[in-house]
Scaffold this motif. Structure first.
Motif, short mmCIF file in Angstrom:
data_model
loop_
_atom_site.label_atom_id
_atom_site.label_comp_id
_atom_site.label_asym_id
_atom_site.label_seq_id
_atom_site.Cartn_x
_atom_site.Cartn_y
_atom_site.Cartn_z
N ARG A 106 0.85 -1.21 0.00
CA ARG A 106 0.00 0.00 0.00
C ARG A 106 0.87 1.25 0.00
O ARG A 106 0.61 2.21 -0.70
CB ARG A 106 -0.94 -0.01 1.22
N ARG A 107 1.99 1.20 0.80
CA ARG A 107 2.86 2.38 0.83
C ARG A 107 3.61 2.55 -0.49
O ARG A 107 3.93 3.65 -0.90
CB ARG A 107 3.87 2.26 1.97
N MET A 108 3.84 1.42 -1.15
CA MET A 108 4.60 1.47 -2.40
C MET A 108 3.71 1.92 -3.56
O MET A 108 4.11 2.74 -4.38
CB MET A 108 5.14 0.05 -2.66
N PHE A 109 2.50 1.36 -3.63
CA PHE A 109 1.68 1.59 -4.83
C PHE A 109 0.37 2.34 -4.55
O PHE A 109 -0.43 2.52 -5.46
CB PHE A 109 1.36 0.26 -5.52
N GLY A 110 0.13 2.71 -3.31
CA GLY A 110 -1.08 3.49 -3.01
C GLY A 110 -2.05 2.72 -2.12
O GLY A 110 -2.09 1.50 -2.12
N GLU A 111 -2.86 3.51 -1.39
CA GLU A 111 -3.79 2.99 -0.37
C GLU A 111 -4.76 1.94 -0.91
O GLU A 111 -5.19 1.04 -0.21
CB GLU A 111 -4.61 4.17 0.20
N GLN A 112 -5.13 2.10 -2.19
CA GLN A 112 -6.16 1.23 -2.78
C GLN A 112 -5.63 -0.16 -3.11
O GLN A 112 -6.39 -1.05 -3.48
CB GLN A 112 -6.77 1.91 -4.03
N THR A 113 -4.30 -0.37 -2.94
CA THR A 113 -3.70 -1.64 -3.38
C THR A 113 -4.19 -2.83 -2.54
O THR A 113 -4.18 -2.78 -1.32
CB THR A 113 -2.16 -1.55 -3.28
N VAL A 114 -4.60 -3.89 -3.23
CA VAL A 114 -5.07 -5.10 -2.55
C VAL A 114 -4.02 -6.19 -2.75
O VAL A 114 -3.43 -6.30 -3.82
CB VAL A 114 -6.43 -5.57 -3.13
N THR A 115 -3.75 -6.97 -1.70
CA THR A 115 -2.75 -8.04 -1.80
C THR A 115 -3.46 -9.39 -1.71
O THR A 115 -4.43 -9.53 -0.96
CB THR A 115 -1.77 -7.94 -0.62
N ARG A 116 -2.97 -10.37 -2.46
CA ARG A 116 -3.54 -11.71 -2.27
C ARG A 116 -2.40 -12.72 -2.15
O ARG A 116 -1.32 -12.54 -2.74
CB ARG A 116 -4.50 -12.08 -3.40
N PHE A 117 -2.66 -13.77 -1.39
CA PHE A 117 -1.67 -14.83 -1.19
C PHE A 117 -2.18 -16.10 -1.82
O PHE A 117 -3.35 -16.45 -1.68
CB PHE A 117 -1.41 -15.04 0.31
N ARG A 118 -1.29 -16.80 -2.53
CA ARG A 118 -1.64 -18.10 -3.14
C ARG A 118 -0.73 -19.15 -2.55
O ARG A 118 0.49 -18.91 -2.43
CB ARG A 118 -1.40 -18.05 -4.64
N PRO A 119 -1.27 -20.33 -2.18
CA PRO A 119 -0.41 -21.37 -1.62
C PRO A 119 0.71 -21.74 -2.59
O PRO A 119 0.50 -21.74 -3.81
CB PRO A 119 -1.36 -22.56 -1.44
N SER A 120 1.88 -21.99 -2.05
CA SER A 120 3.01 -22.31 -2.91
C SER A 120 3.96 -23.22 -2.14
O SER A 120 3.64 -23.69 -1.04
CB SER A 120 3.71 -21.03 -3.33
N TYR A 121 5.14 -23.43 -2.71
CA TYR A 121 6.12 -24.26 -2.00
C TYR A 121 7.51 -23.65 -2.07
O TYR A 121 8.00 -23.28 -3.14
CB TYR A 121 6.17 -25.67 -2.62
N PHE A 122 8.13 -23.49 -0.94
CA PHE A 122 9.57 -23.18 -0.85
C PHE A 122 10.12 -24.09 0.24
O PHE A 122 9.47 -24.25 1.28
CB PHE A 122 9.81 -21.71 -0.47
N PRO A 123 11.30 -24.68 0.06
CA PRO A 123 11.80 -25.62 1.07
C PRO A 123 12.05 -24.95 2.42
O PRO A 123 12.03 -25.60 3.45
CB PRO A 123 13.13 -26.10 0.47
N PHE A 124 12.30 -23.63 2.39
CA PHE A 124 12.69 -22.96 3.66
C PHE A 124 11.53 -22.29 4.36
O PHE A 124 11.71 -21.60 5.37
CB PHE A 124 13.82 -21.94 3.40
#
Ligand code: FA5
Length: 368
Positions: A262-280
């Motif tokens: 939001r601070r980078m691209f503006g207040e209206q920015t929405v974030t979403r998370f998608r399940p993934s895989y990283f070993p760490f």
């Protein structure tokens, strides 16, 4: 008196010395007379004359000069001639000294004015404007990211670009022969070192040196054996983030990444998370944010999806905490990593990240 001197009239000797001096001195006198009209070009010559004059002084007034020999003779001439001879010697010395000093002063004046002319500045000439450089677009974006995280209480950690297998893979829960090594194949040196393929290596260094709790980001250069194309380079930049404390959970990760975007691209920015895989990380998630150009309706930048992929994240795997000396029973943490180059390309509408490293000033100047 030595045998050689016995037959010679001391007065004649002084006379001979005077003549010798006059002969040698003539060219210095001429030089001094003309030095007022000599131009700048004669600076080097005047310096040479000054040195030659010092040698003349030593030759005619020094310890081994004819004058010094005459002075020694004063005591040996008959008593009735001594006073007159002494005066003659003194007069000779005074003449030499005065002549040399006059020329010396003239040369000095000349040198001074010649040097002043040479060094003079014409303050009325128009100045030459120095070409101002500016920051590379990757630096501009990296510094913006750093500012945001510093304001959230994160430290900035410097990492090494050359790493051992331990930091690049083993400590990140990627043992030898693990398939996750393949997509991050990197460049190896002959001494068992490798160029790091991700900034996640700094997680381990930071936990080892600072212990827990800790909050840090680590921006830096990474390397992979990727074939260059519009979205891949064998050398690119990432920013790693790590937060380790008691009771840290996925909500902290989502809150932090969301606030950053939001601070980078503006207040209206929405974030979403998608399940993934990283070993760490376990669980792991990739995160996207709503397109800053179209706001999510679909456009060229987000390839009509409304979302822009940015990086990987997750809860730090207990094995990683353990390998860095942090007790996973007491502490938990989240980590994330994103590629700066692709972010810069999106922000500035570039269709090829390789442009960023061609060092074409005509291209780079546009980001001033
Ligand atoms: C990683 O490198 C993980 N270390 C990220 C991470 C950190 C996950 C902490 C979990 C916790 P990945 O391989 O997906 O993940 O690379 C991250 C980003 O680097 C990508 O989203 C992409 O933006 C960028 N990237 C990867 N390969 C290249 C490449 N060849 N050229 C330019 N950018 C690249």
């Amino acid at each position: 008196m030595t045998d050689g001197q016995k037959n010679e009239d001391p007065k004649l000797q002084v006379e001979a010395a005077r003549k010798a001096f006059e002969q040698e001195f003539e060219r210095f006198a001429n030089f001094a007379d003309n030095s007022g009209s000599l131009s700048n070009v004669d600076l080097a010559r005047a310096e040479a004359e000054q040195r030659a004059l010092a040698e003349l002084r030593t030759r005619h007034l020094g310890k081994k000069s004819a004058l010094a020999a005459s002075k020694k003779m004063i005591g040996r001439v008959p008593a009735e001639e001594r006073a007159a001879f002494g005066q003659l010697v003194q007069q000779h010395e005074a003449e030499i000294t005065e002549n040399i000093e006059q020329v010396d002063a003239a040369i000095k004046r000349h040198l001074e004015s010649a040097r002043t002319t040479r060094e003079a500045l014409d303050v009325t000439l128009p100045g030459r404007r120095p070409r101002r450089g500016h920051r590379h677009p990757i630096t501009v974006v990296r510094e913006r990211i750093e500012d945001i995280f510093v304001s959230l209480g994160y430290a900035i950690e410097d990492g090494r670009e050359i790493e051992t297998d331990f930091y690049n893979f083993d400590a990140l829960n990627i043992p030898d022969n693990h398939p996750a090594r393949a997509p991050q194949d990197t460049f190896y040196t002959t001494e068992g070192f490798a160029l790091r393929s991700q900034t996640s290596t700094v997680q381990i260094h930071a936990m080892q040196s600072r212990g827990a709790p800790l909050r840090m980001i680590a921006p830096g250069r990474v390397f992979r054996r990727d074939t260059p194309d519009p979205t891949h380079n064998p050398m690119f930049f990432q920013v790693e983030g790590l937060c380790v404390d008691r009771g840290i959970n996925m909500a902290h990760l989502k809150g932090t990444v969301g606030e950053f975007l939001r601070r980078m691209f503006g207040e209206q920015t929405v974030t979403r998370f998608r399940p993934s895989y990283f070993p760490f990380t376990e669980p792991s998630a990739e995160f996207d944010f709503s397109c800053f150009k179209c706001g999510g309706t679909g456009c060229r930048i987000c390839k009509n999806s409304g979302w822009i992929e940015l990086g990987g994240s997750g809860m730090v795997h207990p094995n990683v905490l353990r390998s860095a000396g942090v007790d996973p029973e007491e502490f938990s943490g989240f980590a994330f990593g994103l590629g700066i180059d692709r972010m810069v390309a999106l922000m500035y509408g570039l269709d090829d990240i390789r442009l960023l490293f061609e060092n074409d000033v005509r291209f780079l100047e546009q980001f001033d």
